[in-house]
Write a protein that holds these residues in place. Structure first.
Motif, PDB file in Angstrom:
ATOM      1  N   ALA A   2      40.408  41.129  32.049  1.00 17.32           N
ATOM      2  CA  ALA A   2      41.847  40.083  32.700  1.00 17.32           C
ATOM      3  C   ALA A   2      40.727  39.798  33.919  1.00 17.32           C
ATOM      4  N   LEU A   3      40.463  41.324  34.625  1.00 13.90           N
ATOM      5  CA  LEU A   3      40.345  40.887  36.076  1.00 13.90           C
ATOM      6  C   LEU A   3      39.038  40.025  36.156  1.00 13.90           C
ATOM      7  N   ALA A   4      38.156  40.789  35.444  1.00 12.22           N
ATOM      8  CA  ALA A   4      36.998  40.044  35.738  1.00 12.22           C
ATOM      9  C   ALA A   4      36.668  38.431  35.211  1.00 12.22           C
ATOM     10  N   ALA A   5      37.439  37.997  34.183  1.00 12.34           N
ATOM     11  CA  ALA A   5      37.864  36.911  34.031  1.00 12.34           C
ATOM     12  C   ALA A   5      38.523  35.815  34.622  1.00 12.34           C
ATOM     13  N   ALA A   6      39.176  36.114  35.720  1.00 13.11           N
ATOM     14  CA  ALA A   6      39.785  35.937  36.819  1.00 13.11           C
ATOM     15  C   ALA A   6      38.577  36.244  38.147  1.00 13.11           C
ATOM     16  N   GLY A   7      37.319  36.399  37.729  1.00 13.64           N
ATOM     17  CA  GLY A   7      36.754  36.823  39.228  1.00 13.64           C
ATOM     18  C   GLY A   7      36.391  37.722  39.773  1.00 13.64           C
ATOM     19  N   TRP A   8      37.536  38.521  39.812  1.00 12.86           N
ATOM     20  CA  TRP A   8      36.900  40.463  40.051  1.00 12.86           C
ATOM     21  C   TRP A   8      35.992  40.535  40.048  1.00 12.86           C
ATOM     22  N   GLU A   9      34.881  41.489  40.734  1.00 10.33           N
ATOM     23  CA  GLU A   9      33.412  42.126  40.807  1.00 10.33           C
ATOM     24  C   GLU A   9      34.277  43.473  40.343  1.00 10.33           C
ATOM     25  N   LEU A  10      33.761  43.851  38.808  1.00  8.46           N
ATOM     26  CA  LEU A  10      33.568  45.704  38.894  1.00  8.46           C
ATOM     27  C   LEU A  10      32.755  46.682  38.834  1.00  8.46           C
TER      28      LEU A  10
END
Length: 111
Positions: A2-10
């Motif tokens: 969900a974080l990656a889908a929201a544009g957060w850098e992993l």
């Protein structure tokens, strides 16, 4: 996901979590190979060194592996002179405001 889908850098943290400063050069290169993260299979751009430990050697390998920035666990202040692959991070004690303020002041003063 969900974080990656929201544009957060992993970022990457390695698969085995070895203390990198103890590895041979070959093992270090293998540990820092960029591997896809997130649901889109993107390569990580950032790295957090396992156990927060890194020296110029690990920073050089991370740089050559293609990371744009890497973070240590050393309590240091980010300045213009900071190596982009040896960025410190302060993890102060937050039990009391006084302890937090003292640790922050020490880090900022370089003490």
């Amino acid at each position: 996901a969900a974080l990656a889908a929201a544009g957060w850098e992993l970022g990457f943290h390695t698969r085995e979590h070895y203390l990198l400063i103890t590895l041979t050069d070959d093992a270090l290169r293998t540990a820092l190979e960029r591997r896809p993260v997130g649901p889109d299979g993107a390569l990580p751009r950032t790295l957090a060194y396992p156990h927060g430990k890194a020296t110029a050697r690990e920073a050089g390998v991370a740089r050559r592996a293609g990371y744009v920035a890497a973070f240590t666990g050393y309590a240091s202040v980010l300045t213009e002179e900071t190596d982009d692959h040896l960025i410190g991070r302060l993890q102060p004690d937050t039990d009391t405001l006084g302890r937090f303020a003292l640790q922050l002041a020490r880090a900022l003063s370089g003490a």
